[in-house]
Design a protein around this motif. Sequence first.
Motif, PDB file in Angstrom:
ATOM      1  N   PRO A 120      -4.726  56.027  71.635  1.00 44.22           N
ATOM      2  CA  PRO A 120      -3.591  55.834  72.578  1.00 44.22           C
ATOM      3  C   PRO A 120      -2.112  55.935  71.876  1.00 44.22           C
ATOM      4  O   PRO A 120      -2.139  55.149  70.922  1.00 44.22           O
ATOM      5  N   ALA A 131       0.554  54.860  73.139  1.00 39.57           N
ATOM      6  CA  ALA A 131       1.331  53.811  72.970  1.00 39.57           C
ATOM      7  C   ALA A 131       1.090  52.845  72.258  1.00 39.57           C
ATOM      8  O   ALA A 131       1.667  51.976  71.445  1.00 39.57           O
ATOM      9  N   VAL A 132      -0.437  52.852  71.858  1.00 37.79           N
ATOM     10  CA  VAL A 132      -0.952  51.911  70.776  1.00 37.79           C
ATOM     11  C   VAL A 132      -0.440  52.359  69.318  1.00 37.79           C
ATOM     12  O   VAL A 132      -0.003  51.459  68.614  1.00 37.79           O
ATOM     13  N   LYS A 154       2.934  51.180  68.989  1.00 35.94           N
ATOM     14  CA  LYS A 154       3.397  49.657  68.900  1.00 35.94           C
ATOM     15  C   LYS A 154       2.928  49.510  67.163  1.00 35.94           C
ATOM     16  O   LYS A 154       3.735  48.830  66.711  1.00 35.94           O
ATOM     17  N   PHE A 193       6.884  60.857  76.407  1.00 32.90           N
ATOM     18  CA  PHE A 193       7.443  59.637  76.969  1.00 32.90           C
ATOM     19  C   PHE A 193       7.104  58.382  76.260  1.00 32.90           C
ATOM     20  O   PHE A 193       7.909  57.626  75.968  1.00 32.90           O
ATOM     21  N   VAL A 224       7.810  53.221  73.974  1.00 34.00           N
ATOM     22  CA  VAL A 224       7.283  52.052  73.202  1.00 34.00           C
ATOM     23  C   VAL A 224       7.928  51.696  71.941  1.00 34.00           C
ATOM     24  O   VAL A 224       8.257  50.539  71.577  1.00 34.00           O
ATOM     25  N   ASN A 227      -6.176  56.916  77.367  1.00 35.62           N
ATOM     26  CA  ASN A 227      -5.017  56.904  76.550  1.00 35.62           C
ATOM     27  C   ASN A 227      -3.653  57.209  77.616  1.00 35.62           C
ATOM     28  O   ASN A 227      -2.651  56.939  77.274  1.00 35.62           O
ATOM     29  N   PHE A 274      -0.504  56.829  80.048  1.00 31.90           N
ATOM     30  CA  PHE A 274       0.447  55.592  79.757  1.00 31.90           C
ATOM     31  C   PHE A 274       1.335  55.637  81.209  1.00 31.90           C
ATOM     32  O   PHE A 274       1.482  54.590  81.741  1.00 31.90           O
ATOM     33  N   LEU A 275       2.025  57.050  81.209  1.00 31.47           N
ATOM     34  CA  LEU A 275       3.137  56.890  82.395  1.00 31.47           C
ATOM     35  C   LEU A 275       2.469  56.200  83.793  1.00 31.47           C
ATOM     36  O   LEU A 275       3.226  55.313  84.768  1.00 31.47           O
ATOM     37  N   LEU A 278       1.747  52.652  83.840  1.00 34.19           N
ATOM     38  CA  LEU A 278       2.872  51.734  83.365  1.00 34.19           C
ATOM     39  C   LEU A 278       3.383  51.506  85.117  1.00 34.19           C
ATOM     40  O   LEU A 278       4.061  50.418  85.203  1.00 34.19           O
ATOM     41  N   VAL A 323      -5.248  49.181  78.725  1.00 37.11           N
ATOM     42  CA  VAL A 323      -5.221  48.920  77.358  1.00 37.11           C
ATOM     43  C   VAL A 323      -3.742  49.568  76.804  1.00 37.11           C
ATOM     44  O   VAL A 323      -3.149  48.764  76.070  1.00 37.11           O
ATOM     45  N   PRO A 324      -3.457  50.585  77.170  1.00 37.65           N
ATOM     46  CA  PRO A 324      -2.309  51.203  76.406  1.00 37.65           C
ATOM     47  C   PRO A 324      -1.124  50.303  76.883  1.00 37.65           C
ATOM     48  O   PRO A 324      -0.236  50.087  76.189  1.00 37.65           O
ATOM     49  N   ILE A 350      -1.054  46.790  75.398  1.00 32.00           N
ATOM     50  CA  ILE A 350      -0.518  46.725  74.081  1.00 32.00           C
ATOM     51  C   ILE A 350       0.689  47.127  73.927  1.00 32.00           C
ATOM     52  O   ILE A 350       1.737  46.423  73.142  1.00 32.00           O
ATOM     53  N   GLY A 351       1.125  48.174  74.567  1.00 32.01           N
ATOM     54  CA  GLY A 351       2.354  48.688  74.652  1.00 32.01           C
ATOM     55  C   GLY A 351       3.545  47.715  74.861  1.00 32.01           C
ATOM     56  O   GLY A 351       4.690  47.563  74.480  1.00 32.01           O
ATOM     57  N   MET A 352       3.071  46.918  75.911  1.00 28.31           N
ATOM     58  CA  MET A 352       4.102  45.878  76.419  1.00 28.31           C
ATOM     59  C   MET A 352       3.782  44.402  75.998  1.00 28.31           C
ATOM     60  O   MET A 352       4.529  43.637  76.634  1.00 28.31           O
ATOM     61  N   PHE A 353       2.975  44.242  75.033  1.00 32.98           N
ATOM     62  CA  PHE A 353       2.702  43.000  74.428  1.00 32.98           C
ATOM     63  C   PHE A 353       4.083  42.242  74.139  1.00 32.98           C
ATOM     64  O   PHE A 353       4.660  42.710  73.430  1.00 32.98           O
ATOM     65  N   GLN A 354       4.027  41.041  74.902  1.00 29.07           N
ATOM     66  CA  GLN A 354       5.156  40.189  74.573  1.00 29.07           C
ATOM     67  C   GLN A 354       4.897  38.835  74.500  1.00 29.07           C
ATOM     68  O   GLN A 354       4.054  38.238  75.118  1.00 29.07           O
ATOM     69  N   ILE A 375      -0.679  41.569  68.321  1.00 27.92           N
ATOM     70  CA  ILE A 375      -0.833  43.104  68.461  1.00 27.92           C
ATOM     71  C   ILE A 375      -1.530  43.758  67.366  1.00 27.92           C
ATOM     72  O   ILE A 375      -2.376  44.647  67.808  1.00 27.92           O
ATOM     73  N   THR A 376      -1.585  43.257  66.181  1.00 23.04           N
ATOM     74  CA  THR A 376      -2.429  44.041  64.999  1.00 23.04           C
ATOM     75  C   THR A 376      -3.738  43.601  65.398  1.00 23.04           C
ATOM     76  O   THR A 376      -4.635  44.598  65.344  1.00 23.04           O
ATOM     77  N   THR A 392      -4.912  45.947  68.244  1.00 25.83           N
ATOM     78  CA  THR A 392      -4.836  47.324  67.673  1.00 25.83           C
ATOM     79  C   THR A 392      -6.044  47.566  67.278  1.00 25.83           C
ATOM     80  O   THR A 392      -6.994  48.598  67.551  1.00 25.83           O
TER      81      THR A 392
END
Lengths: 448, 275
Positions: free
Chosen positions: A265, A267-268, A271, A380, A385, B207, B209-210, B213, B224-225, B228-232, B242-243, B246
């Motif tokens: 992905p 996004a992944v 990141k 996007f 990200v 995969n 995302f938009l 989100l 998942v995307p 992980i993309g927003m992992f805070q 994060i690693t 991934t």
Amino acid sequence: MSTRLKSSKQDVTTKVNDAKKKERRTGFLLVAPSLILILVIAIWPVLQSFYFSLFDYRLNEPTKSSIHLDYTLDLERYLNNQPFLVTALDQEIDDAPPEVQGQLQDMKEELTEFDEKLREQDGVAGPYEEVDELLFNFEVPSEDLKFVEIDRSFGEEFDEEFESINEELNTLQAEGVLQQGDKLTGLSNALLQTVVESNFIGLDHYKNSLTEKRMWVSLMNTGVFTVISVGLELVLGMAIALLINKAFFGRGMVRAAILIPWAIPTAVSAKMWSFLYDGQNGIIAKFFADIGIIDQMSTLLTTPFGSMAAVILTDVWKTTPYMALLLLAGLQTIPSSLYEASSIDGASKWKQFTQITLPLLKSSLLVALLFRTLDAFRVFDLIYVLTGGGPANATETISLFSYKVMFGQTNFGEGSALAVIVFICVAIISMIYIKFLGSDLLGDGAKK
Amino acid sequence: MQKKAGVGFYLFLAVFIFIIMFPFLWILLSSVKPVAELFGDEAFNWFTNNPTVENYVSVFVNYPFLKYLWNSTVVATITTVYTVFVAAFAAYAIARLEFPGKTVILGVVLSVSMFPQIATISPIYIFMKNLGLTNSYLGLIIPYTTFALPLSIWLLVTFFRKIPFDLEESAKMDGASMMQTYFKIILPLAVPGIFTTAILVFIAAWNEFLFALTINTAESHKTVPVGIGMFQGQYTIPWGEITAATVIVTVPLVIMVLLFQRRIVSGLTSGAVKE
């Protein structure tokens, strides 16, 4: 005898025609579900986006949180305030000093006159009674019932009327001549918001967008990102495809390795790269700083140039292998005899490339370019990200800008206008490519 | 152009593969480092002396990562099954039957696949919100049709066209009906193509995302995307987790790609290369 022959011939033709008709019918029947889904879920929303873009449509403002072409009147608000204002005025007239009594009396008469006028409007009387009844019983009228459509001129008249009454009351209140001034001004203030104006604004969003610097900057960023990353991917992808277009040990492994960045992905991977680019502990940032491409590790994600380069590099890493794969497939359809013949004729490698490879690769090259260009232009997730559009909007693309306006500011009107601009750009790009490709793209491969 | 590959060629290949795989390799090596070694000078060491699985444990214990994986699996699977099913009929008709307007239909399908997602997002979001479908699986499956269905139709049409017409003709001669021909002759031959299409549609849906989100914002419904993309973390960016996350999503992908690489490549190139 001959007539019988004729009629049997006719039978055959009608049979063939029947079969054809049947085939047609089945064809339409089989395509119908897909076509309906596409129309409803993909095409309709695009049209609606365009429609939204003509309105001042904001989810966080009650009067603009839906779309209305006509003026509407909130009967609940009206009936919760107007009768009380009239009674309050009545009381005030009794108590007020004689010099304002006349003025207050006029106001009251205007209000009652106006109320009659309102009830005479088309389609107002019914809901008026119903809402009144409900409010009398302390019930809450439904949204559908309480909003009635009124025509523009009446809406404007209404607004004017209540604004002047409100103003008069406020001046009287300021002069301190009113007994229950707060109550009166409160009620008349509340009435001001009874009429909800149409939020149709025509092409104003487009006018604003096209004169807004941020829009042009984001469009520029999108263009820079698209041209540079697709250009690099094309050159590198072509080079790799030419190099690996031969028999070698471990082909399957190479192909699998190539597919992994494509399959993960976006996004992944974004990141993941933000970890590698990190200003303090990112290995790629350190590597670039060590070999002197950038002066500091933090340059990559904190300067406009550095972050654009970082975004492009990530995109190139992710999609060059994919581009190479597409071109490799195209290369493999070119018969090797062509190269053998030309090398007997003494053609140089470069000449072979320009005279055999490129012309024969043209259509797969253009198709690959078309899809890559569109993908890059719509980018996007990668940017959202990796940089969030920063620093200082230096990597903000038009899709991201549109998203921020819609979901950050909840301004769906302006955001939709930006989305329509993206749509138009994409349409122009594809039309240019398709002009070059001709009908190759749709080419009906069904050869009978 | 079947030339023998020399030593130089393999060297080039090795460098090429290394560049492609380096980010994954680095992430893998980082994911087993203790958190303290992800920062400071030790961050640049290739190997850690104290390998640990704490990051992997933390991903599942401190974050709803398992939930993300489940959500993505459900959404991507249902999207794939339903779009490929619907598309199979349309693609068959477009590839094998004669009826007016089919080129136009294919053109529409192709144009829709070029639509920028951002141009459909606001009406779809508002529609989902009004129906109360935000934060639900259906809230993603419906909008995923916008890209999954055109993709399925497009790929399946190219696969259906490759099936020899003679078979169909002879079945017709033998008096088989249209449906019989479809289910007994075409479908069995199309299975590999359908399978390939399903893999590609699944990857595309997995995969996305938009939509994910904007429509599914609750932790319990993130994919998942987005997850992980927003992992805070609470105070710092949780690089360790994060690693690890991934690596967890990449490993099944690598296995899938190794198993199905031939199919994936044929799917990716079938629309793009005219033979």
